[in-house]
Design a protein around this motif. Structure first.
Motif, PDB file in Angstrom:
ATOM      1  N   UNK A 112       0.952  -0.814   0.259  1.00 10.10           N
ATOM      2  CA  UNK A 112       0.728   0.005  -0.243  1.00 10.10           C
ATOM      3  C   UNK A 112       1.365   0.812  -0.241  1.00 10.10           C
ATOM      4  N   UNK A 113       0.842   2.081  -0.757  1.00 10.27           N
ATOM      5  CA  UNK A 113       1.537   3.742  -0.966  1.00 10.27           C
ATOM      6  C   UNK A 113       0.610   4.269  -0.451  1.00 10.27           C
ATOM      7  N   UNK A 114      -0.729   4.547  -0.072  1.00 13.81           N
ATOM      8  CA  UNK A 114      -1.534   5.539   0.689  1.00 13.81           C
ATOM      9  C   UNK A 114      -2.237   5.156   1.172  1.00 13.81           C
ATOM     10  N   UNK A 115      -3.190   5.353   1.952  1.00 12.49           N
ATOM     11  CA  UNK A 115      -4.533   4.689   2.574  1.00 12.49           C
ATOM     12  C   UNK A 115      -5.338   6.346   3.179  1.00 12.49           C
ATOM     13  N   UNK A 116      -6.331   6.797   2.930  1.00 10.00           N
ATOM     14  CA  UNK A 116      -6.938   8.067   3.103  1.00 10.00           C
ATOM     15  C   UNK A 116      -8.641   7.881   2.733  1.00 10.00           C
TER      16      UNK A 116
END
Length: 357
Positions: A112-116
């Motif tokens: 995962x590169x980013x979670x928003x």
């Protein structure tokens, strides 16, 4: 990151792939099948390791003022744990990495590169896809994914309140609204992941590569300012003059006259009498001066003795004061050390109470 021995004992042949330091000695570790939470020994609890398998039914996140709680629902029950609020983003990405792999959404080597999180919308960007989940929970089986391999266009459309991420999948646009205050961060994460996947360096180059011409520009400027403070001043010397005065001493003069022999005889008699009187008066005066000198020497000797005695007494008083001051300083320093130790203990106790340990 150093892996605690208790975590190594709990690995069971698995490897630690990712880790997040929670502060102090507590850590969260990701393995292929589980997330391990290590708690160091504290005032209220012993050293321990908790396991959270990745085959969850759903994942929820509850944010507090200082702490964020993760709630994992399984078929057999619910498990939960808390982390400091400034570490929750990294822990969420770690958890989602394991959960997406367990659900078959991502590949075993995909991260995962980013979670928003935007209200009930969760946007997850991995190395190979964008995953969207809508609902009160952060993760359930109800999700949509957009693989980069199916991407035929990418653009970002900014509005007054929100910015839309437009992912064109096989010629059909998929729009994801993100608040403007976080839109720049979302755009950077999405662009970096897609650019790396296709080996390009810009949005124009990407769209040219995948056959769609779309312009997407964004930028920001940084401004810097500085200020100088000049400090000046002067000191004028004080000058004084001394004046001295020298007293003058005047002496009288005498004169004599001649007369008859009788007068001369009487004069000689008076002269001898005056001489004798002067001699006696001089002797008396010398004795008086000698007495005064002796008295002065005695007075000076007595004054010197008193001065020496006073100096000795002052030195003894000064030594006593310095000794008392040194003892008082030592006592104050020791008291401060004890206060600092108590404050550290109280702070640690409060942190553990907040973490529910």
């Amino acid at each position: 990151m150093e892996i605690p021995d208790l975590v190594r004992d709990a690995l069971g042949g698995e490897d630690v792939e990712l880790g997040v330091n929670l502060g102090d000695e507590d850590v969260v570790c990701l393995t292929p099948t589980r997330t391990l939470l290590y708690r160091a020994e504290g005032l209220l609890s012993d050293e321990k390791v908790q396991e959270f398998p990745h085959d969850v039914e759903w994942l929820d996140v509850k944010e507090g003022r200082r702490k964020t709680k993760f709630v994992l629902e399984y078929v057999e029950g619910t498990r939960k744990f808390g982390v400091p609020g400034n570490r929750d983003g990294a822990v969420l990405e770690l958890l989602l990495t394991g959960i997406l792999r367990a659900d078959g959404v991502t590949d075993p080597d995909e991260s995962v590169a980013g979670a928003f999180r935007f209200s009930e919308l969760v946007l997850i960007v991995t190395d190979e896809r964008v995953v969207r989940h809508i609902g009160s929970a952060v993760w359930t089986e109800d999700y949509e994914e957009y693989p980069f391999s199916d991407l035929t266009g990418l653009s970002f459309e900014q509005g007054n309140v929100a910015t839309e991420v437009v992912l064109e999948i096989d010629g059909r646009p998929k729009r994801i609204k993100t608040p403007n205050e976080q839109a720049r961060k979302v755009q950077q994460v999405v662009e970096n992941a897609v650019f790396d996947f296709y080996g390009v360096g810009s949005l124009d180059e990407l769209n040219a590569t995948i056959g769609v011409e779309e312009d997407g520009e964004g930028g920001h400027e940084d401004t810097e300012g500085s200020s100088d403070i000049d400090i000046g001043g002067g000191i004028d010397p004080l000058v004084s003059d001394d004046e001295e005065r020298s007293p003058s001493i005047d002496g009288p003069t005498a004169s004599g006259s001649s007369g008859s022999s009788e007068t001369t005889a009487r004069a000689e008699s008076r002269s001898r009498s005056d001489s004798e009187n002067d001699t006696a008066s001089g002797a008396a005066e010398r004795r008086e001066r000698a007495a005064d000198a002796g008295g002065s020497r005695a007075s000076a000797t007595e004054s010197g003795a008193r001065s020496q005695g006073s100096a000795a007494a002052s030195q003894r008083d000064l030594d006593a004061v310095e000794s008392q001051l040194a003892e008082l300083t030592t006592a104050v320093e020791r008291h401060n050390e004890l206060l600092e130790q108590q404050q550290r203990t109280i702070k640690k106790l409060i942190e553990e109470l907040r973490e529910g340990r």
